[in-house]
Design a protein around this motif. Structure first.
Motif, mmCIF file in Angstrom:
data_model
loop_
_atom_site.group_PDB
_atom_site.id
_atom_site.type_symbol
_atom_site.label_atom_id
_atom_site.label_comp_id
_atom_site.label_asym_id
_atom_site.label_seq_id
_atom_site.Cartn_x
_atom_site.Cartn_y
_atom_site.Cartn_z
ATOM 1 N N SER A 461 -18.814 -17.765 -59.346
ATOM 2 C CA SER A 461 -19.003 -17.612 -60.795
ATOM 3 C C SER A 461 -18.159 -18.588 -61.600
ATOM 4 C CB SER A 461 -18.644 -16.176 -61.213
ATOM 5 O OG SER A 461 -17.279 -15.896 -60.921
ATOM 6 N N TYR A 462 -17.380 -19.411 -60.913
ATOM 7 C CA TYR A 462 -16.484 -20.340 -61.602
ATOM 8 C C TYR A 462 -17.133 -21.724 -61.733
ATOM 9 C CZ TYR A 462 -13.162 -16.701 -60.261
ATOM 10 O OH TYR A 462 -12.536 -15.493 -60.065
ATOM 11 N N ARG A 463 -16.841 -22.364 -62.845
ATOM 12 C CA ARG A 463 -17.374 -23.708 -63.104
ATOM 13 C C ARG A 463 -16.220 -24.696 -63.166
ATOM 14 N NH1 ARG A 463 -19.439 -23.887 -68.113
ATOM 15 N NH2 ARG A 463 -21.117 -25.367 -67.713
ATOM 16 N N ILE A 464 -16.413 -25.815 -62.472
ATOM 17 C CA ILE A 464 -15.337 -26.795 -62.296
ATOM 18 C C ILE A 464 -15.835 -28.168 -62.743
ATOM 19 C CG2 ILE A 464 -13.826 -27.907 -60.612
ATOM 20 C CD1 ILE A 464 -14.326 -25.405 -58.817
ATOM 21 N N ILE A 481 -15.994 -34.408 -71.825
ATOM 22 C CA ILE A 481 -16.485 -33.729 -70.622
ATOM 23 C C ILE A 481 -16.471 -32.215 -70.837
ATOM 24 C CG2 ILE A 481 -15.902 -33.190 -68.223
ATOM 25 C CD1 ILE A 481 -15.039 -36.111 -67.897
ATOM 26 N N VAL A 482 -15.368 -31.695 -71.362
ATOM 27 C CA VAL A 482 -15.270 -30.243 -71.582
ATOM 28 C C VAL A 482 -16.289 -29.785 -72.617
ATOM 29 C CG1 VAL A 482 -13.767 -28.388 -72.383
ATOM 30 C CG2 VAL A 482 -12.846 -30.169 -70.888
ATOM 31 N N LYS A 483 -16.438 -30.538 -73.694
ATOM 32 C CA LYS A 483 -17.413 -30.151 -74.710
ATOM 33 C C LYS A 483 -18.832 -30.208 -74.142
ATOM 34 C CE LYS A 483 -19.007 -31.131 -79.406
ATOM 35 N NZ LYS A 483 -19.014 -29.704 -79.784
ATOM 36 N N GLY A 484 -19.098 -31.207 -73.311
ATOM 37 C CA GLY A 484 -20.416 -31.312 -72.694
ATOM 38 C C GLY A 484 -20.731 -30.123 -71.810
ATOM 39 N N THR A 485 -19.711 -29.606 -71.122
ATOM 40 C CA THR A 485 -19.954 -28.428 -70.266
ATOM 41 C C THR A 485 -20.252 -27.188 -71.111
ATOM 42 O OG1 THR A 485 -17.597 -27.805 -70.165
ATOM 43 C CG2 THR A 485 -18.406 -29.367 -68.522
ATOM 44 N N VAL A 495 -15.897 -25.195 -69.012
ATOM 45 C CA VAL A 495 -15.590 -24.991 -67.589
ATOM 46 C C VAL A 495 -14.313 -24.175 -67.446
ATOM 47 C CG1 VAL A 495 -16.756 -27.031 -66.686
ATOM 48 C CG2 VAL A 495 -14.437 -27.230 -67.574
ATOM 49 N N ASP A 496 -14.167 -23.545 -66.296
ATOM 50 C CA ASP A 496 -12.985 -22.720 -66.047
ATOM 51 C C ASP A 496 -11.762 -23.555 -65.688
ATOM 52 O OD1 ASP A 496 -14.104 -19.901 -66.192
ATOM 53 O OD2 ASP A 496 -15.464 -20.819 -64.723
ATOM 54 N N MET A 497 -11.995 -24.727 -65.106
ATOM 55 C CA MET A 497 -10.842 -25.572 -64.781
ATOM 56 C C MET A 497 -11.279 -27.015 -64.586
ATOM 57 S SD MET A 497 -9.899 -24.632 -60.836
ATOM 58 C CE MET A 497 -10.858 -25.181 -59.448
ATOM 59 N N LEU A 498 -10.304 -27.905 -64.736
ATOM 60 C CA LEU A 498 -10.473 -29.326 -64.460
ATOM 61 C C LEU A 498 -9.781 -29.639 -63.138
ATOM 62 C CD1 LEU A 498 -9.546 -30.571 -68.036
ATOM 63 C CD2 LEU A 498 -11.814 -30.824 -66.997
ATOM 64 N N VAL A 499 -10.407 -30.483 -62.335
ATOM 65 C CA VAL A 499 -9.815 -30.910 -61.068
ATOM 66 C C VAL A 499 -9.673 -32.425 -61.097
ATOM 67 C CG1 VAL A 499 -10.119 -31.071 -58.581
ATOM 68 C CG2 VAL A 499 -10.753 -28.972 -59.758
ATOM 69 N N ASN A 500 -8.441 -32.881 -60.972
ATOM 70 C CA ASN A 500 -8.167 -34.317 -60.976
ATOM 71 C C ASN A 500 -7.823 -34.787 -59.568
ATOM 72 O OD1 ASN A 500 -5.466 -36.428 -61.662
ATOM 73 N ND2 ASN A 500 -7.560 -36.980 -62.147
ATOM 74 N N LEU A 501 -8.547 -35.779 -59.087
ATOM 75 C CA LEU A 501 -8.273 -36.407 -57.798
ATOM 76 C C LEU A 501 -7.686 -37.789 -58.076
ATOM 77 C CD1 LEU A 501 -10.873 -34.480 -57.520
ATOM 78 C CD2 LEU A 501 -11.279 -35.674 -55.384
ATOM 79 N N THR A 502 -6.488 -38.036 -57.584
ATOM 80 C CA THR A 502 -5.789 -39.275 -57.924
ATOM 81 C C THR A 502 -5.147 -39.886 -56.696
ATOM 82 O OG1 THR A 502 -5.346 -38.673 -60.229
ATOM 83 C CG2 THR A 502 -3.837 -40.208 -59.246
ATOM 84 N N ASN A 503 -5.049 -41.204 -56.698
ATOM 85 C CA ASN A 503 -4.299 -41.931 -55.680
ATOM 86 C C ASN A 503 -3.227 -42.746 -56.386
ATOM 87 O OD1 ASN A 503 -3.334 -43.383 -53.496
ATOM 88 N ND2 ASN A 503 -5.012 -44.863 -53.537
ATOM 89 N N ASP A 504 -1.999 -42.244 -56.397
ATOM 90 C CA ASP A 504 -0.886 -42.982 -56.984
ATOM 91 C C ASP A 504 -0.056 -43.685 -55.915
ATOM 92 O OD1 ASP A 504 -1.451 -42.583 -59.616
ATOM 93 O OD2 ASP A 504 -0.160 -40.840 -59.872
ATOM 94 N N GLY A 505 -0.679 -43.884 -54.745
ATOM 95 C CA GLY A 505 0.008 -44.589 -53.674
ATOM 96 C C GLY A 505 0.233 -46.054 -53.968
ATOM 97 N N TRP A 506 -0.396 -46.556 -55.035
ATOM 98 C CA TRP A 506 -0.177 -47.948 -55.433
ATOM 99 C C TRP A 506 1.269 -48.174 -55.884
ATOM 100 C CZ3 TRP A 506 -4.203 -51.445 -55.070
ATOM 101 C CH2 TRP A 506 -5.500 -50.915 -54.945
ATOM 102 N N PHE A 507 1.919 -47.132 -56.389
ATOM 103 C CA PHE A 507 3.130 -47.349 -57.173
ATOM 104 C C PHE A 507 4.408 -46.843 -56.518
ATOM 105 C CE2 PHE A 507 -0.553 -46.915 -60.032
ATOM 106 C CZ PHE A 507 -0.632 -48.243 -60.407
ATOM 107 N N LYS A 508 4.354 -46.535 -55.240
ATOM 108 C CA LYS A 508 5.522 -46.394 -54.378
ATOM 109 C C LYS A 508 6.594 -45.459 -54.937
ATOM 110 C CE LYS A 508 4.596 -51.027 -52.634
ATOM 111 N NZ LYS A 508 5.076 -52.404 -52.431
ATOM 112 N N GLY A 509 6.185 -44.295 -55.407
ATOM 113 C CA GLY A 509 7.151 -43.301 -55.854
ATOM 114 C C GLY A 509 7.852 -43.628 -57.151
#
Length: 635
Positions: A461-464, A481-485, A495-509
């Protein structure tokens, strides 16, 4: 030419200390001819006399102080309290009756150096990013002299109170910065206050811009209380002009400025306290975030693909075994190293060979990655959102996307979101379609294609709604995006939640990881929507609708192989640069956001005001020139 009798009172245009004309150049009184008369030629010659400006040392000192304070307000020092004072030195340049020598050069140079220090993490990404680092820093530095110039026009020409002119101009320029050349909505002045949770709640009305407005207003108010003697001590007045020639604000005006600032600050703070008291968070689905620790040099090594997969698979297994069977497991951006191949079912073998000569036709037909993802999903017994590259053959060519694949047990890959907002100079090069050779300057070689639209993943029942990489730093994109949903939902709810997928491995901590998270926290407040972030090398996090990073129920350190906490006990900072897994229920938020409904009305109004001030400045300058030209014609 007929002569004219010299006036008994000095004319405003020739009075060096006239408080009603703060931008008039100080010049020597005209020398009347014998008999006390002065010709029109004398008047024009006097008006056109080269201005005598103060030395530049004071402007360099004040600009440098602002640059240092701005840098120290953000990560890595993260001394947010300095943000309240960062603009005070520059506001003194705005208040100064006459610009000094090299004043705008000083503000540009110090703004550039400050931005260069804040953005130093860009150089870590790739050797090709060095020119982009310098170019972006110079671009951000340009906003400093523009800010001073436009604010001076508003204060000295339009007679706007500095406590109004400064925040309006600053916020208007942040609005443009978030949009021009795809936008760069990092390091907003309001971001310095992310730990002041009650203050940032105004973001659900005004966006993060409202917080910047309050901080800039406080700086302007403080600058207005500084004695004019500071100009004399810094030698910022023209030769022969003393402090008595500078208009000091009356105590009444200072009191009004302080009262207005306190009223705005108090109103924003009260709103934040009330808004937080209304929060009734309800536990939603249990989500596990998998965080690998692979620098980009390893990620792009084809020999490391197996090791990267095994680490994420192992952490996923730990999520299932110690995480009390999460409903959803999220992998970071592009951490599934074998691309997802998508081709039109009606595409002929010839078409597939033409579109992708280096990929065997049978690979498109077998859809092995689809099967592998479904098998992994069924072993977990939970939904998966996995960052993956997608190669898709459409009607005319093969496209490459940065994607989030949504996988469900027994159903396999049910949906896919392709990243909409690509990173300039990283994922594509501007004008690369016009000049294809530019594609070789991106770390991806051929660059990436942009997706077509946002997607909603249905988990029971959840929208992501997924967002990828720096998309969580773009306020108008996330808000859209949220308004469109909401518009696509049958009940009109977001939507019930936002999910962010990120790769910050470029910047070495580096501090980029911390600043990226801080910027994302404002998106959660603006949309009143919780956000989870699965980030390669970190910082992965659960953010509630108040913008607070929550401690997960389970934090598993994959390097030490033990359950621990997400924060370093010595520094109190969130851990990064480690293999980890964390599990927590999502704090669902039923509050509505005015910002989602209405958009950037506040910052947009400030932007319109900036355009108006700029237009008035051009008109004023042209009018003055025309007046001088008319006097010349009279001669």
């Amino acid at each position: 030419m007929p002569s004219t009798t010299a006036p008994q009172e000095p004319m405003p245009s020739t009075t060096p200390s006239s408080p009603s004309s703060p931008d008039v150049q100080p010049v020597a009184p005209p020398k009347p001819r014998k008999g006390g008369e002065m010709t029109v030629e004398d008047i024009i010659a006097n008006a056109r006399k080269a201005p005598v400006l103060a030395g530049s040392r004071g402007a360099w000192i004040l600009s440098a102080i602002t640059g240092v304070l701005m840098w120290a307000s953000f990560t890595p020092l993260d001394w947010g309290f300095l943000g309240w004072w960062a603009l005070v030195p520059m506001c003194l340049l705005i208040r100064l009756p006459k610009p000094t020598r090299w004043m705008y050069t000083a503000t540009l140079t110090c703004g550039f150096v400050s931005s260069l220090a804040m953005l130093q993490w860009m150089r870590l990404g790739d050797v090709m990013m060095y020119p982009a680092w310098v170019a972006l820093s110079f671009y951000l530095g340009l906003y400093f002299p523009i800010f001073v110039g436009l604010s001076r026009t508003a204060v000295h020409k339009l007679q706007m109170p500095m406590t109004l002119a400064v925040p309006v101009v600053w916020v208007g320029l942040e609005f443009f910065r978030a949009r021009l050349m795809t936008g760069f909505a990092w390091y907003f002045l309001g971001h310095t206050q992310y730990q002041f949770v009650e203050l940032i709640q105004i973001s659900d009305i005004t966006g993060a811009y409202g917080v910047s407005f309050v901080v800039a207003m406080v700086s302007a108010c403080a600058a207005g209380l500084v004695s004019v003697r500071v100009f004399d001590k810094l030698k910022m007045l023209p030769p022969g002009v003393g402090v008595e020639a500078v208009s000091e604000p009356t105590r009444k005006r200072q009191a009004l400025a302080v009262a207005a600032t306190l009223l705005v600050f108090g109103s924003v703070l009260t709103y934040g306290i009330v808004r937080r008291s209304e929060a009734k968070f309800v536990d939603g689905p249990r989500v596990a975030l998998v965080q690998g620790n692979f620098p980009v040099s390893v990620k792009h090594d084809p020999n490391e693909g197996e090791r990267i997969y095994r680490m994420h698979e192992w952490l996923t297994g730990r999520a299932v075994s110690v995480g009390e069977h999460p409903d959803l497991i999220v992998w970071p951006e592009t951490m599934y190293r074998v691309p997802l191949l998508e081709a039109d079912a009606n595409a002929s073998d010839t078409k597939l060979r033409e579109a992708s000569p280096y990929i065997p036709v049978e690979a498109w037909r077998k859809r092995q990655v689809h099967g592998a993802l479904q098998e992994l999903c069924e072993r977990c017994g939970a939904g998966l959102i996995i960052g993956i590259d997608t190669f898709a053959v459409g009607e005319s060519k093969m496209q490459r996307f940065n994607s989030a694949a949504y996988v469900l047990p027994e159903r396999g890959v049910v949906s896919r979101y392709d990243k909409l907002h690509r990173v300039p100079f990283g994922e594509y090069f501007p004008l690369q379609d016009v000049f294809p050779a530019l594609r070789s300057f991106t770390p991806y070689g051929s660059g990436l294609d942009a997706g077509e639209s946002a997607k909603v993943f249905q988990l029971g029942s959840y929208r992501i709604a997924p967002v990828i990489c720096y998309e969580d730093t773009v306020p108008q994109l996330v808000r859209g995006i949220v308004k469109g949903t909401m518009e696509s939902s049958s009940d009109g709810k977001p939507v019930d939640m936002l999910v962010n997928l990120t790769n910050d491995g470029w910047f070495k901590g580096s501090s980029e990881l911390d600043q990226h998270l801080i910027t994302a926290q404002f998106r959660a407040v603006e949309c009143r929507t919780p956000m989870v972030r699965a980030v390669n090398t970190g910082i992965s996090a659960f953010i509630d609708g108040d913008g607070v990073v929550r401690e997960p129920e389970i934090f598993f350190d994959g390097d030490k192989r033990e359950v621990t906490t997400s924060r370093d006990p010595e520094t109190g900072r969130l851990k990064k640069s480690l293999n980890a897994m964390m599990v927590a229920p999502i704090p669902l938020d039923a509050r509505q956001s005015w910002y989602v409904q209405t958009g950037d009305w506040f910052s947009g109004t400030c932007a319109v005001a900036v355009v108006g001030i700029f237009g008035f400045g051009l008109w004023y300058g042209r009018r003055r020139k025309n007046t001088e030209d008319a006097l010349t014609t009279m001669v």
